[in-house]
Motif scaffolding. Sequence first.
Motif, mmCIF file in Angstrom:
data_model
loop_
_atom_site.group_PDB
_atom_site.id
_atom_site.type_symbol
_atom_site.label_atom_id
_atom_site.label_comp_id
_atom_site.label_asym_id
_atom_site.label_seq_id
_atom_site.Cartn_x
_atom_site.Cartn_y
_atom_site.Cartn_z
ATOM 1 N N PRO A 215 44.263 -34.917 -51.771
ATOM 2 C CA PRO A 215 43.690 -35.996 -52.582
ATOM 3 C C PRO A 215 43.266 -37.164 -51.696
ATOM 4 C CG PRO A 215 46.074 -35.957 -52.795
ATOM 5 C CD PRO A 215 45.697 -34.715 -52.058
ATOM 6 N N PRO A 216 42.021 -37.647 -51.783
ATOM 7 C CA PRO A 216 41.591 -38.773 -50.946
ATOM 8 C C PRO A 216 42.476 -39.996 -51.181
ATOM 9 C CG PRO A 216 39.721 -37.753 -52.045
ATOM 10 C CD PRO A 216 40.946 -37.174 -52.674
ATOM 11 N N LEU A 217 42.948 -40.585 -50.108
ATOM 12 C CA LEU A 217 43.827 -41.749 -50.198
ATOM 13 C C LEU A 217 43.013 -43.024 -50.069
ATOM 14 C CD1 LEU A 217 46.814 -40.609 -47.949
ATOM 15 C CD2 LEU A 217 46.560 -40.398 -50.416
ATOM 16 N N THR A 218 43.110 -43.885 -51.041
ATOM 17 C CA THR A 218 42.461 -45.190 -50.969
ATOM 18 C C THR A 218 43.431 -46.165 -50.317
ATOM 19 O OG1 THR A 218 41.246 -44.723 -53.004
ATOM 20 C CG2 THR A 218 41.374 -47.031 -52.302
ATOM 21 N N HIS A 219 43.031 -46.691 -49.145
ATOM 22 C CA HIS A 219 43.974 -47.568 -48.437
ATOM 23 C C HIS A 219 43.366 -48.898 -48.026
ATOM 24 C CE1 HIS A 219 42.110 -46.347 -44.589
ATOM 25 N NE2 HIS A 219 42.091 -45.131 -45.112
ATOM 26 N N GLY A 220 42.044 -48.971 -47.830
ATOM 27 C CA GLY A 220 41.395 -50.237 -47.538
ATOM 28 C C GLY A 220 41.848 -50.930 -46.279
ATOM 29 N N LEU A 221 42.370 -50.188 -45.304
ATOM 30 C CA LEU A 221 42.874 -50.827 -44.086
ATOM 31 C C LEU A 221 41.773 -51.127 -43.083
ATOM 32 C CD1 LEU A 221 46.191 -48.851 -43.463
ATOM 33 C CD2 LEU A 221 45.882 -51.075 -44.557
ATOM 34 N N GLY A 222 40.668 -50.390 -43.143
ATOM 35 C CA GLY A 222 39.600 -50.614 -42.189
ATOM 36 C C GLY A 222 39.965 -50.104 -40.807
ATOM 37 N N ALA A 223 38.997 -50.230 -39.890
ATOM 38 C CA ALA A 223 39.235 -49.811 -38.515
ATOM 39 C C ALA A 223 40.133 -50.822 -37.809
ATOM 40 C CB ALA A 223 37.909 -49.669 -37.779
ATOM 41 N N LEU A 224 40.969 -50.308 -36.914
ATOM 42 C CA LEU A 224 41.878 -51.150 -36.150
ATOM 43 C C LEU A 224 41.414 -51.204 -34.696
ATOM 44 C CD1 LEU A 224 45.261 -49.692 -37.469
ATOM 45 C CD2 LEU A 224 44.070 -51.716 -38.297
ATOM 46 N N PRO A 225 41.818 -52.224 -33.953
ATOM 47 C CA PRO A 225 41.541 -52.209 -32.506
ATOM 48 C C PRO A 225 42.155 -50.965 -31.883
ATOM 49 C CG PRO A 225 42.356 -54.361 -33.207
ATOM 50 C CD PRO A 225 42.541 -53.438 -34.374
ATOM 51 N N SER A 226 41.497 -50.424 -30.859
ATOM 52 C CA SER A 226 42.006 -49.229 -30.206
ATOM 53 C C SER A 226 43.419 -49.474 -29.685
ATOM 54 C CB SER A 226 41.084 -48.838 -29.054
ATOM 55 O OG SER A 226 41.456 -47.584 -28.529
ATOM 56 N N HIS A 227 44.301 -48.499 -29.912
ATOM 57 C CA HIS A 227 45.703 -48.653 -29.562
ATOM 58 C C HIS A 227 46.262 -47.285 -29.181
ATOM 59 C CE1 HIS A 227 45.307 -47.872 -33.902
ATOM 60 N NE2 HIS A 227 46.306 -47.041 -33.694
ATOM 61 N N ALA A 228 47.440 -47.274 -28.581
ATOM 62 C CA ALA A 228 48.036 -46.030 -28.094
ATOM 63 C C ALA A 228 48.468 -45.130 -29.252
ATOM 64 C CB ALA A 228 49.231 -46.336 -27.199
ATOM 65 N N VAL A 229 48.249 -43.834 -29.082
ATOM 66 C CA VAL A 229 48.749 -42.826 -30.025
ATOM 67 C C VAL A 229 49.362 -41.689 -29.209
ATOM 68 C CG1 VAL A 229 47.123 -43.376 -31.869
ATOM 69 C CG2 VAL A 229 46.494 -41.685 -30.137
ATOM 70 N N GLN A 230 50.068 -40.798 -29.899
ATOM 71 C CA GLN A 230 50.735 -39.685 -29.224
ATOM 72 C C GLN A 230 50.931 -38.545 -30.213
ATOM 73 O OE1 GLN A 230 54.391 -41.682 -28.106
ATOM 74 N NE2 GLN A 230 55.464 -40.863 -29.879
ATOM 75 N N PRO A 231 51.275 -37.343 -29.720
ATOM 76 C CA PRO A 231 51.528 -36.224 -30.627
ATOM 77 C C PRO A 231 52.589 -36.585 -31.673
ATOM 78 C CG PRO A 231 51.368 -35.428 -28.387
ATOM 79 C CD PRO A 231 51.353 -36.923 -28.302
ATOM 80 N N GLY A 232 52.339 -36.150 -32.894
ATOM 81 C CA GLY A 232 53.242 -36.446 -34.007
ATOM 82 C C GLY A 232 52.748 -37.573 -34.888
ATOM 83 N N VAL A 233 51.857 -38.421 -34.371
ATOM 84 C CA VAL A 233 51.304 -39.510 -35.177
ATOM 85 C C VAL A 233 50.402 -38.919 -36.258
ATOM 86 C CG1 VAL A 233 49.630 -41.411 -35.128
ATOM 87 C CG2 VAL A 233 51.460 -41.321 -33.436
ATOM 88 N N VAL A 234 50.521 -39.440 -37.475
ATOM 89 C CA VAL A 234 49.621 -39.090 -38.567
ATOM 90 C C VAL A 234 48.622 -40.227 -38.712
ATOM 91 C CG1 VAL A 234 49.402 -38.541 -41.019
ATOM 92 C CG2 VAL A 234 51.390 -37.724 -39.731
ATOM 93 N N GLN A 235 47.368 -39.940 -38.384
ATOM 94 C CA GLN A 235 46.314 -40.941 -38.503
ATOM 95 C C GLN A 235 45.672 -40.857 -39.888
ATOM 96 O OE1 GLN A 235 43.780 -39.890 -35.077
ATOM 97 N NE2 GLN A 235 44.378 -41.853 -34.182
ATOM 98 N N LEU A 236 45.144 -41.981 -40.354
ATOM 99 C CA LEU A 236 44.494 -42.023 -41.668
ATOM 100 C C LEU A 236 43.103 -42.648 -41.523
ATOM 101 C CD1 LEU A 236 44.914 -41.287 -44.600
ATOM 102 C CD2 LEU A 236 45.861 -43.572 -44.998
ATOM 103 N N PRO A 237 42.074 -41.808 -41.368
ATOM 104 C CA PRO A 237 40.706 -42.321 -41.257
ATOM 105 C C PRO A 237 40.225 -42.968 -42.562
ATOM 106 C CG PRO A 237 40.877 -40.075 -40.415
ATOM 107 C CD PRO A 237 42.150 -40.365 -41.159
ATOM 108 N N GLN A 238 39.029 -43.541 -42.514
ATOM 109 C CA GLN A 238 38.481 -44.234 -43.671
ATOM 110 C C GLN A 238 38.341 -43.317 -44.889
ATOM 111 O OE1 GLN A 238 37.714 -47.693 -43.607
ATOM 112 N NE2 GLN A 238 38.968 -47.376 -41.786
ATOM 113 N N ALA A 239 38.023 -42.032 -44.640
ATOM 114 C CA ALA A 239 37.823 -41.103 -45.753
ATOM 115 C C ALA A 239 39.112 -40.750 -46.471
ATOM 116 C CB ALA A 239 37.138 -39.833 -45.264
ATOM 117 N N GLY A 240 40.258 -41.131 -45.918
ATOM 118 C CA GLY A 240 41.525 -40.911 -46.600
ATOM 119 C C GLY A 240 42.108 -39.525 -46.453
#
Length: 311
Positions: A215-240
């Motif tokens: 189900p598409p998630l409505t979150h309204g967070l927008g893009a963030l400044p580039s920051h560190a990520v690693q395996p295991g992180v769950v990212q949430l793009p604009q499309a939800g």
Amino acid sequence: MTVTILKPGPLSSVQDAGRPGHGGIGLPAGGACDALALQLGNLLVGNDQGAAGIEISLGGLQLRFDRACSFALTGALADATLDGVPVGCWRRLHAQAGQVLAVGYAVLGARLLLCVAGGIEVPVVMGSRATALQSAIGGWQGRALAAGDVLPLGEARMLPVSEPAIRPPGRGDTLRVLPGPEWPLLERSAQHQLLHAPWRLTPDSNRMGAKLAGPPLTHGLGALPSHAVQPGVVQLPQAGQPILLLADAQVTGGYAKPLVVIQADLWRAAQFRPGESLHFAEVSAKDALAALQAQRDWLARLRRVLKLPQR
């Protein structure tokens, strides 16, 4: 002292425990997506737990052993034969020089690990033998394996002729998670959907990340400044639609990070196939640490049972 690739399957590559510590130059740690399967396979054949093996995506690999040696198949379950005779996964097996191992396509799970006594002894690059496919370094010539590749093997420990087996850990369909940095910024409805909806793995997933559909998630967070990520992180793009980062994940990103899969469950994340569904379940930091310690204790017990030196 080599093995020769006859058929590589859809994607096979040399992988070990990875090369952490190079994120500053944009190089992911990489290594086996299912690090637990790599450790267990190496235990079975008497190697150090992080020795290099062959990661086989979905199956389909065929190779010839050019010397007598012990080997083990762990990770996903697949039918396999040695010179046409069926052999099992999750046990120490023995091959004679000239015998051919044929790995069928996985019937459960997504990635198999083939560990050979002595390990795959390709050159060490930046502290690791792992193949970084996006950067074309490490492994065998920095690429996926191809028919005709001849891989060197290291010196093997003396092992008994017995064939000890390990009961494979159950994957289940649930990944335990901790709240990520942007979790408090999500609306309550989006939080509920993330933790209660089934998320289906899409066909365009790879070693960098598992792309999930639901189900598409409505979150309204927008893009963030580039920051560190690693395996295991769950990212949430604009499309939800979430992306679960795996072993070859990029080192920086600009998407919100609502959840992080606990370290003890990263191997599970690597074993979902396209079309399969998974769920997220929130746990406490205390539970996450306890799960990791239990996994380490289990590995230590296996070393004792297999009569290998403790490390």
